[in-house]
Design a protein around this motif. Sequence first.
Motif, PDB file in Angstrom:
ATOM      1  N   TYR A 288       0.835  -1.204   0.000  1.00  0.00           N
ATOM      2  CA  TYR A 288       0.000   0.000   0.000  1.00  0.00           C
ATOM      3  C   TYR A 288       0.866   1.249   0.000  1.00  0.00           C
ATOM      4  N   ASP A 289       1.903   1.234   0.814  1.00  0.00           N
ATOM      5  CA  ASP A 289       2.832   2.367   0.849  1.00  0.00           C
ATOM      6  C   ASP A 289       4.213   1.853   1.253  1.00  0.00           C
ATOM      7  N   PRO A 290       5.064   1.568   0.293  1.00  0.00           N
ATOM      8  CA  PRO A 290       6.366   0.954   0.597  1.00  0.00           C
ATOM      9  C   PRO A 290       7.181   1.775   1.587  1.00  0.00           C
ATOM     10  N   ARG A 291       7.034   3.102   1.529  1.00  0.00           N
ATOM     11  CA  ARG A 291       7.833   3.946   2.422  1.00  0.00           C
ATOM     12  C   ARG A 291       7.398   3.823   3.881  1.00  0.00           C
ATOM     13  N   SER A 292       6.244   3.225   4.115  1.00  0.00           N
ATOM     14  CA  SER A 292       5.815   3.073   5.503  1.00  0.00           C
ATOM     15  C   SER A 292       6.588   1.967   6.208  1.00  0.00           C
ATOM     16  N   THR A 293       7.083   1.014   5.450  1.00  0.00           N
ATOM     17  CA  THR A 293       7.855  -0.056   6.086  1.00  0.00           C
ATOM     18  C   THR A 293       9.347   0.094   5.837  1.00  0.00           C
ATOM     19  N   VAL A 294       9.718   0.572   4.642  1.00  0.00           N
ATOM     20  CA  VAL A 294      11.137   0.794   4.316  1.00  0.00           C
ATOM     21  C   VAL A 294      11.263   2.248   3.853  1.00  0.00           C
ATOM     22  N   PRO A 295      11.658   3.154   4.758  1.00  0.00           N
ATOM     23  CA  PRO A 295      11.574   4.590   4.442  1.00  0.00           C
ATOM     24  C   PRO A 295      12.318   4.988   3.165  1.00  0.00           C
ATOM     25  N   GLN A 296      13.405   4.290   2.844  1.00  0.00           N
ATOM     26  CA  GLN A 296      14.188   4.726   1.688  1.00  0.00           C
ATOM     27  C   GLN A 296      13.861   3.944   0.423  1.00  0.00           C
ATOM     28  N   SER A 297      12.830   3.139   0.468  1.00  0.00           N
ATOM     29  CA  SER A 297      12.466   2.321  -0.690  1.00  0.00           C
ATOM     30  C   SER A 297      12.089   3.188  -1.890  1.00  0.00           C
ATOM     31  N   VAL A 298      12.363   2.680  -3.105  1.00  0.00           N
ATOM     32  CA  VAL A 298      11.929   3.379  -4.314  1.00  0.00           C
ATOM     33  C   VAL A 298      10.826   2.595  -5.021  1.00  0.00           C
ATOM     34  N   MET A 299      10.263   1.633  -4.316  1.00  0.00           N
ATOM     35  CA  MET A 299       9.212   0.815  -4.926  1.00  0.00           C
ATOM     36  C   MET A 299       7.941   1.635  -5.123  1.00  0.00           C
TER      37      MET A 299
ATOM     38  N   THR B 254      12.760   8.866 -13.728  1.00  0.00           N
ATOM     39  CA  THR B 254      12.455   9.809 -12.656  1.00  0.00           C
ATOM     40  C   THR B 254      11.944   9.085 -11.420  1.00  0.00           C
ATOM     41  N   LYS B 255      11.164   8.037 -11.640  1.00  0.00           N
ATOM     42  CA  LYS B 255      10.598   7.307 -10.509  1.00  0.00           C
ATOM     43  C   LYS B 255      11.661   6.622  -9.644  1.00  0.00           C
ATOM     44  N   PHE B 256      12.874   6.458 -10.188  1.00  0.00           N
ATOM     45  CA  PHE B 256      13.939   5.872  -9.377  1.00  0.00           C
ATOM     46  C   PHE B 256      14.344   6.793  -8.237  1.00  0.00           C
ATOM     47  N   THR B 257      14.244   8.089  -8.463  1.00  0.00           N
ATOM     48  CA  THR B 257      14.643   9.003  -7.402  1.00  0.00           C
ATOM     49  C   THR B 257      13.444   9.680  -6.758  1.00  0.00           C
ATOM     50  N   ALA B 258      12.291   9.638  -7.431  1.00  0.00           N
ATOM     51  CA  ALA B 258      11.072  10.220  -6.856  1.00  0.00           C
ATOM     52  C   ALA B 258       9.941   9.234  -7.056  1.00  0.00           C
ATOM     53  N   PRO B 259       9.886   8.198  -6.225  1.00  0.00           N
ATOM     54  CA  PRO B 259       8.922   7.119  -6.476  1.00  0.00           C
ATOM     55  C   PRO B 259       7.471   7.576  -6.457  1.00  0.00           C
ATOM     56  N   GLN B 260       7.196   8.746  -5.854  1.00  0.00           N
ATOM     57  CA  GLN B 260       5.808   9.198  -5.831  1.00  0.00           C
ATOM     58  C   GLN B 260       5.434  10.001  -7.077  1.00  0.00           C
ATOM     59  N   PHE B 261       6.418  10.268  -7.926  1.00  0.00           N
ATOM     60  CA  PHE B 261       6.193  11.038  -9.149  1.00  0.00           C
ATOM     61  C   PHE B 261       5.066  10.413  -9.974  1.00  0.00           C
ATOM     62  N   LEU B 262       4.170  11.240 -10.474  1.00  0.00           N
ATOM     63  CA  LEU B 262       3.004  10.820 -11.265  1.00  0.00           C
ATOM     64  C   LEU B 262       1.964  10.082 -10.431  1.00  0.00           C
ATOM     65  N   GLY B 263       2.040  10.275  -9.136  1.00  0.00           N
ATOM     66  CA  GLY B 263       0.985   9.777  -8.270  1.00  0.00           C
ATOM     67  C   GLY B 263       0.899   8.267  -8.249  1.00  0.00           C
ATOM     68  N   ASP B 264      -0.255   7.789  -7.901  1.00  0.00           N
ATOM     69  CA  ASP B 264      -0.431   6.363  -7.689  1.00  0.00           C
ATOM     70  C   ASP B 264      -1.397   5.774  -8.701  1.00  0.00           C
ATOM     71  N   ARG B 265      -1.437   6.360  -9.903  1.00  0.00           N
ATOM     72  CA  ARG B 265      -2.341   5.809 -10.908  1.00  0.00           C
ATOM     73  C   ARG B 265      -1.745   4.532 -11.504  1.00  0.00           C
ATOM     74  N   ALA B 266      -2.583   3.531 -11.650  1.00  0.00           N
ATOM     75  CA  ALA B 266      -2.102   2.238 -12.125  1.00  0.00           C
ATOM     76  C   ALA B 266      -1.436   2.359 -13.495  1.00  0.00           C
ATOM     77  N   ALA B 267      -2.038   3.154 -14.388  1.00  0.00           N
ATOM     78  CA  ALA B 267      -1.523   3.226 -15.756  1.00  0.00           C
ATOM     79  C   ALA B 267      -0.148   3.877 -15.824  1.00  0.00           C
ATOM     80  N   LEU B 268       0.187   4.684 -14.807  1.00  0.00           N
ATOM     81  CA  LEU B 268       1.464   5.376 -14.854  1.00  0.00           C
ATOM     82  C   LEU B 268       2.424   4.819 -13.814  1.00  0.00           C
ATOM     83  N   THR B 269       2.230   3.568 -13.464  1.00  0.00           N
ATOM     84  CA  THR B 269       3.140   2.973 -12.492  1.00  0.00           C
ATOM     85  C   THR B 269       4.410   2.499 -13.196  1.00  0.00           C
ATOM     86  N   TRP B 270       5.464   2.294 -12.394  1.00  0.00           N
ATOM     87  CA  TRP B 270       6.778   2.027 -12.952  1.00  0.00           C
ATOM     88  C   TRP B 270       6.779   0.842 -13.913  1.00  0.00           C
ATOM     89  N   GLY B 271       6.228  -0.274 -13.464  1.00  0.00           N
ATOM     90  CA  GLY B 271       6.304  -1.494 -14.261  1.00  0.00           C
ATOM     91  C   GLY B 271       5.662  -1.334 -15.629  1.00  0.00           C
TER      92      GLY B 271
END
Lengths: 225, 493
Positions: free
Chosen positions: A152-163, B59-76
């Motif tokens: 749901y929120d990877p940063r909640s369990t691993v603060p530095q995660s980029v997932m 960009t998502k490698f350094t800002a994982p929240q970039f482009l929000g949490d929309r499924a269509a714009l997720t990293w994979g």
Amino acid sequence: MSGEGDTDMDAVQDPPPAPPGRPSRLVRMLERGTTVMLLGGVGSLVLSFLALGVVPTIELTHQMNQSTPASWKPMNAEEQLGFTVYKREGCAYCHTTFVRDIPSDVARFGPAGEAWEYRDQYPQQWGTRRVGPDLSRESGLRSDAWHYAHLYDPRSTVPQSVMPAYPWLFQQQPGGGAVPTEEARGLVAYLNYLGRAIQVSGAQTERGRAVDGSTATRNHDVGPR
Amino acid sequence: MTVHAPPPETATATTATPVVGTHLPPEPTSVESDLARAHAIAGLVLLLGAAAFGIMVATKFTAPQFLGDRAALTWGRLRFAHTQGILYAWLMNGFFAFAYYAVPTLSGRPVLSRALGWWLFWIWNVGVVLLGWVMVLSGTSQSVEWGEFPIVVDVITLGAFLGFVAQFLAPYLRRPRAGLYVASWYYALALTFTPVAFVIGQFVPEYFAPGAIGAILSGLWIHDAVGLLVTPMSLAIAYYVIPAVTGRPIFSHFMSLTGFWGLVFFYPLNGIHHYVFSPIPMHTQQIAIMASIFMGLTVIVLVANLLLSLRGCARLTMSNVALRFVWVGTVFYLLVSLQGSFQAAMPVQEQIHFTDFVIGHSHLAMAGFATFIIIGGILHAWPRIAGRPFHARYAHWAFWVATIALVTMVGDLTIVGMQQAGMWISGASWIDSVVASRSAWMIRTVSGTFLAVAFVLLLVALLRRPGAEDTEEAPAGAVTSEPVAARGAVVSA
């Protein structure tokens, strides 16, 4: 009109009967469209798929039939659903699911992968890049609650995660909070399926044993990876 | 110095003899201009899309929240769109564009059908690229590396590709026993090898071959796409543009033959090197590693032949931007191939596999080798297919921006890849290797953005009407005056 003696080779190999400056018969044969298409395109395709496709397939099938432990079970319906989500979201592009047969991999993640472990995966999800850690020995490593929070929120369990976060696998509750959907439950079930068979049966072969000879335990990073 | 005058080629559009041996005629005899132009422009426009997906992913490698949490714009999903876009939207469109320019001349016959050509153009760009993008972003995909577009798109791709095979092989098949020029060998190889390899790679692991067996076939497909499709289609362009610009024959026919048949034999055996130390039988892995090393040796011969064909033409590579793109792309080819041989070796593989080192390698191959050579090919063909010259100043800018951006990106990924390898082996906590990569990932995003800027400049160079001073100067001081001057005349016509 070709090769007017512009390479040394042409100059050397002209036999008397051939008109001067003409390339040898072999060269002319190799230049032909039919040769390129049949020997090049079709021939190399057949050769490569026989040598590196069919032969190892026969070998692997034989080997898997011998080595699959009796306790091995294919994925159940819930795990299958999770596998589908895993594929759809491209999880395999950051997390591999095979431990290589080398000391550093075995020490970090556990026993090296066995061919039979993957016999119900269509298509395989081994992966070629590790941004996050390998997941093939994930079974039982963490609680379901940890997985849900992490998805749901990877940063909640691993603060530095980029997932990436996967909020669409959860249902927002009116009073705040989120409930895992069927897909999220499937995904966590799939993560717990990964490596369960080898845990139950133990590593079967020399492959997958740590350097000290013991079946390696999952002694990789403590805490959040 | 030996300078060969080109053969007295007096052929007309439809009755020409195929080009054989080491010489190219000074002028293309018959060109499908509008189809070539359409594929070139479509390729470059869609490339901007594929590059944008790449920048978002980076960009998502350094800002994982970039482009929000929309499924269509997720990293994979964006990554699927990026890599498939590069292959189908950009590289293949570029290859088809140049084939419409070169194949009629090389074979001495027109392509199969112009009407078919337009059908294929729309099917490819709408039915494969756009449909594929929409489907993977909305969650219908196939998690097979280099095959992420879903099965339904695979079927359309296969049908369209077979159409292109018919389109470009028909001219050769009208005289199947004729000898062919080197570039034609590569076309014939790629077009005959790929359809069956594609079917095996896309459909068999998905439905028939699970797990380790599927991995064998996926590995073969990953490398067949690179080695038996992208590589020969690129080399065909290099073998066309270099002698066409210099007006001289290829350096050595013997080396052409060695390079080609070496590639034919060794490249299809490379694929399993993506899964070294895996449950695949060890001797299968070892064959793949040995084939990879022999492939590197073959490429030395191949590239030496191309570069020696340019001997004495240093000034021409500086003044002619099309040739410069092809030349630098050829050098990238040598580097990426030697790197490939090196990293296939087990001791190297053990350390750098799974790291960004390999991502650097793949960008050097696709954005360096293939992309540079395609751009060179399009620029070379442009005066003829568009009926007017390109804007040389923008093209030169595109070259320098692209080169600096790409070298930065590959160097950056190579260094951080070795750093990641060291940290993994050291036993450091996993997340430490992620944190340590941050600055390198930022550099990758910035250099990737500049690479996209170069593509925009290139598009401007093609579409903007140049003023009198903005065209390529006729290279008057070039080594061989005759054919080069003739080419210069076309450019400024």
